[in-house]
Write a protein that holds these residues in place. Structure first.
Motif, PDB file in Angstrom:
ATOM      1  N   ASP A   1      15.427  20.805 -19.387  1.00 54.64           N
ATOM      2  CA  ASP A   1      16.311  19.679 -19.653  1.00 54.64           C
ATOM      3  C   ASP A   1      17.124  19.224 -18.448  1.00 54.64           C
ATOM      4  O   ASP A   1      17.886  18.266 -18.559  1.00 54.64           O
ATOM      5  N   CYS A   2      16.998  19.894 -17.318  1.00 58.09           N
ATOM      6  CA  CYS A   2      17.769  19.545 -16.117  1.00 58.09           C
ATOM      7  C   CYS A   2      16.803  19.278 -14.970  1.00 58.09           C
ATOM      8  O   CYS A   2      15.686  19.772 -14.967  1.00 58.09           O
TER       9      CYS A   2
ATOM     10  N   TYR B   1      23.612  24.821   0.580  1.00 56.15           N
ATOM     11  CA  TYR B   1      22.379  25.361   1.161  1.00 56.15           C
ATOM     12  C   TYR B   1      22.211  26.857   0.962  1.00 56.15           C
ATOM     13  O   TYR B   1      21.113  27.359   1.112  1.00 56.15           O
ATOM     14  N   ASN B   2      23.282  27.586   0.713  1.00 58.76           N
ATOM     15  CA  ASN B   2      23.175  29.032   0.626  1.00 58.76           C
ATOM     16  C   ASN B   2      22.459  29.407  -0.668  1.00 58.76           C
ATOM     17  O   ASN B   2      23.068  29.714  -1.677  1.00 58.76           O
ATOM     18  N   CYS B   3      21.138  29.371  -0.602  1.00 60.74           N
ATOM     19  CA  CYS B   3      20.345  29.576  -1.814  1.00 60.74           C
ATOM     20  C   CYS B   3      20.303  31.041  -2.231  1.00 60.74           C
ATOM     21  O   CYS B   3      19.695  31.376  -3.248  1.00 60.74           O
ATOM     22  N   ASN B   4      20.943  31.916  -1.465  1.00 63.60           N
ATOM     23  CA  ASN B   4      21.122  33.282  -1.945  1.00 63.60           C
ATOM     24  C   ASN B   4      22.186  33.313  -3.038  1.00 63.60           C
ATOM     25  O   ASN B   4      22.304  34.290  -3.771  1.00 63.60           O
ATOM     26  N   TRP B   5      22.963  32.252  -3.123  1.00 64.79           N
ATOM     27  CA  TRP B   5      23.999  32.117  -4.148  1.00 64.79           C
ATOM     28  C   TRP B   5      23.676  30.919  -5.030  1.00 64.79           C
ATOM     29  O   TRP B   5      24.499  30.067  -5.276  1.00 64.79           O
ATOM     30  N   ASN B   6      22.435  30.868  -5.508  1.00 66.37           N
ATOM     31  CA  ASN B   6      21.987  29.781  -6.374  1.00 66.37           C
ATOM     32  C   ASN B   6      22.825  29.716  -7.645  1.00 66.37           C
ATOM     33  O   ASN B   6      23.418  30.705  -8.062  1.00 66.37           O
ATOM     34  N   LYS B   7      22.821  28.565  -8.267  1.00 69.29           N
ATOM     35  CA  LYS B   7      23.581  28.340  -9.488  1.00 69.29           C
ATOM     36  C   LYS B   7      22.685  27.700 -10.543  1.00 69.29           C
ATOM     37  O   LYS B   7      21.785  26.938 -10.220  1.00 69.29           O
ATOM     38  N   ASP B   8      22.990  28.003 -11.817  1.00 66.05           N
ATOM     39  CA  ASP B   8      22.345  27.257 -12.885  1.00 66.05           C
ATOM     40  C   ASP B   8      22.960  25.853 -12.894  1.00 66.05           C
ATOM     41  O   ASP B   8      23.969  25.595 -12.228  1.00 66.05           O
ATOM     42  N   TRP B   9      22.366  24.934 -13.651  1.00 63.78           N
ATOM     43  CA  TRP B   9      22.779  23.535 -13.609  1.00 63.78           C
ATOM     44  C   TRP B   9      24.236  23.356 -14.020  1.00 63.78           C
ATOM     45  O   TRP B   9      24.997  22.648 -13.359  1.00 63.78           O
ATOM     46  N   VAL B  10      24.648  23.987 -15.112  1.00 62.15           N
ATOM     47  CA  VAL B  10      26.019  23.828 -15.610  1.00 62.15           C
ATOM     48  C   VAL B  10      27.026  24.370 -14.593  1.00 62.15           C
ATOM     49  O   VAL B  10      28.055  23.729 -14.321  1.00 62.15           O
ATOM     50  N   THR B  11      26.737  25.515 -13.998  1.00 55.89           N
ATOM     51  CA  THR B  11      27.632  26.078 -12.985  1.00 55.89           C
ATOM     52  C   THR B  11      27.670  25.198 -11.744  1.00 55.89           C
ATOM     53  O   THR B  11      28.741  24.973 -11.167  1.00 55.89           O
ATOM     54  N   ALA B  12      26.517  24.661 -11.348  1.00 55.58           N
ATOM     55  CA  ALA B  12      26.473  23.755 -10.192  1.00 55.58           C
ATOM     56  C   ALA B  12      27.347  22.526 -10.457  1.00 55.58           C
ATOM     57  O   ALA B  12      28.114  22.116  -9.588  1.00 55.58           O
ATOM     58  N   GLN B  13      27.238  21.969 -11.654  1.00 56.28           N
ATOM     59  CA  GLN B  13      28.060  20.809 -12.002  1.00 56.28           C
ATOM     60  C   GLN B  13      29.547  21.178 -11.946  1.00 56.28           C
ATOM     61  O   GLN B  13      30.360  20.433 -11.413  1.00 56.28           O
ATOM     62  N   SER B  14      29.891  22.335 -12.461  1.00 56.21           N
ATOM     63  CA  SER B  14      31.273  22.803 -12.429  1.00 56.21           C
ATOM     64  C   SER B  14      31.765  22.987 -10.992  1.00 56.21           C
ATOM     65  O   SER B  14      32.901  22.631 -10.663  1.00 56.21           O
ATOM     66  N   MET B  15      30.914  23.538 -10.134  1.00 59.43           N
ATOM     67  CA  MET B  15      31.277  23.718  -8.723  1.00 59.43           C
ATOM     68  C   MET B  15      31.540  22.364  -8.061  1.00 59.43           C
ATOM     69  O   MET B  15      32.501  22.219  -7.302  1.00 59.43           O
TER      70      MET B  15
ATOM     71  N   SER C   1      11.474  19.235  -1.691  1.00 56.79           N
ATOM     72  CA  SER C   1      11.395  18.794  -0.299  1.00 56.79           C
ATOM     73  C   SER C   1      10.536  17.548  -0.107  1.00 56.79           C
ATOM     74  O   SER C   1      10.703  16.842   0.881  1.00 56.79           O
ATOM     75  N   ASP C   2       9.636  17.252  -1.036  1.00 57.33           N
ATOM     76  CA  ASP C   2       8.832  16.037  -0.933  1.00 57.33           C
ATOM     77  C   ASP C   2       9.543  14.823  -1.522  1.00 57.33           C
ATOM     78  O   ASP C   2       9.007  13.721  -1.551  1.00 57.33           O
ATOM     79  N   GLY C   3      10.787  15.033  -2.012  1.00 61.04           N
ATOM     80  CA  GLY C   3      11.557  13.947  -2.598  1.00 61.04           C
ATOM     81  C   GLY C   3      11.218  13.669  -4.049  1.00 61.04           C
ATOM     82  O   GLY C   3      11.757  12.739  -4.644  1.00 61.04           O
ATOM     83  N   LYS C   4      10.347  14.467  -4.617  1.00 60.59           N
ATOM     84  CA  LYS C   4       9.945  14.270  -6.013  1.00 60.59           C
ATOM     85  C   LYS C   4      10.800  15.113  -6.943  1.00 60.59           C
ATOM     86  O   LYS C   4      11.275  16.175  -6.581  1.00 60.59           O
ATOM     87  N   TRP C   5      10.982  14.616  -8.165  1.00 56.83           N
ATOM     88  CA  TRP C   5      11.826  15.248  -9.164  1.00 56.83           C
ATOM     89  C   TRP C   5      10.985  15.979 -10.197  1.00 56.83           C
ATOM     90  O   TRP C   5       9.869  15.568 -10.520  1.00 56.83           O
ATOM     91  N   ASP C   6      11.544  17.039 -10.746  1.00 57.03           N
ATOM     92  CA  ASP C   6      10.881  17.852 -11.761  1.00 57.03           C
ATOM     93  C   ASP C   6      11.931  18.349 -12.744  1.00 57.03           C
ATOM     94  O   ASP C   6      13.016  18.747 -12.330  1.00 57.03           O
ATOM     95  N   ASP C   7      11.607  18.310 -14.039  1.00 55.08           N
ATOM     96  CA  ASP C   7      12.526  18.898 -15.003  1.00 55.08           C
ATOM     97  C   ASP C   7      12.325  20.413 -15.018  1.00 55.08           C
ATOM     98  O   ASP C   7      11.217  20.895 -14.857  1.00 55.08           O
ATOM     99  N   ASP C   8      13.417  21.136 -15.158  1.00 60.09           N
ATOM    100  CA  ASP C   8      13.390  22.598 -15.128  1.00 60.09           C
ATOM    101  C   ASP C   8      14.388  23.120 -16.162  1.00 60.09           C
ATOM    102  O   ASP C   8      15.225  22.369 -16.670  1.00 60.09           O
ATOM    103  N   GLU C   9      14.292  24.391 -16.457  1.00 57.44           N
ATOM    104  CA  GLU C   9      15.230  25.013 -17.383  1.00 57.44           C
ATOM    105  C   GLU C   9      16.623  25.033 -16.752  1.00 57.44           C
ATOM    106  O   GLU C   9      16.778  25.461 -15.607  1.00 57.44           O
ATOM    107  N   CYS C  10      17.614  24.594 -17.493  1.00 55.84           N
ATOM    108  CA  CYS C  10      18.971  24.456 -16.961  1.00 55.84           C
ATOM    109  C   CYS C  10      19.560  25.781 -16.503  1.00 55.84           C
ATOM    110  O   CYS C  10      20.456  25.797 -15.665  1.00 55.84           O
ATOM    111  N   TYR C  11      19.074  26.882 -17.033  1.00 57.46           N
ATOM    112  CA  TYR C  11      19.603  28.192 -16.631  1.00 57.46           C
ATOM    113  C   TYR C  11      18.898  28.747 -15.398  1.00 57.46           C
ATOM    114  O   TYR C  11      19.267  29.805 -14.898  1.00 57.46           O
ATOM    115  N   SER C  12      17.904  28.025 -14.882  1.00 63.19           N
ATOM    116  CA  SER C  12      17.267  28.442 -13.622  1.00 63.19           C
ATOM    117  C   SER C  12      18.278  28.324 -12.491  1.00 63.19           C
ATOM    118  O   SER C  12      19.235  27.551 -12.571  1.00 63.19           O
TER     119      SER C  12
END
Length: 125
Positions: free
Chosen positions: A97-98, A11-25, A103-114
């Motif tokens: 690509d990620c 939840y600590n979105c002040n420490w957001n991660k890109d997709w690859v880093t999130a997967q690694s975490m 919050s509405d439960g809907k999915w969206d593709d976004d840049e993996c480095y976001s």
């Protein structure tokens, strides 16, 4: 916990991660980015995430428009795999690509480095 799986919501979105880093975490916790397999699971997650976008374990990094779950390489459409795309999504804009759940439960593709919050899942053994 939901259906025997354990979830970690970063939840600590002040420490957001890109997709690859999130997967690694997630892997450091002995888990993977979440694989959402049903409307019930999607609703459970939707009820926990508030107003931020969260990375889930779905991507089309290998082949454009062939979205696969990182945990097992299954694709949307395999064996009736569940999906919850927002209207007009995935739009496959360049580099998107990620996948993020909102919050509405809907999915969206976004840049993996976001940078986004993320959700890890450790299935029951």
């Amino acid at each position: 916990m939901f259906n025997g799986s354990c979830y970690y919501f970063h939840y600590n979105c002040n420490w957001n991660k890109d997709w690859v880093t999130a997967q690694s975490m997630c892997k450091t916790y002995g888990s993977e980015l979440v694989k959402i397999t049903s409307q019930g699971e999607n609703d459970f997650i939707k009820g926990k995430i508030g107003n931020s976008g969260f990375w889930i374990g779905l991507n089309d990094r290998a082949t454009e428009n062939s979205f696969k779950w990182s945990v097992d390489n299954s694709t949307i459409g395999d064996n009736g795999n569940y999906s919850s795309w927002a209207v007009g999504q995935p739009d496959n804009n360049y580099g998107q690509d990620c996948v993020v759940i909102y919050s509405d439960g809907k999915w969206d593709d976004d840049e993996c480095y976001s940078d986004h919050c993320y959700i890890c899942e450790k299935p029951a053994s």
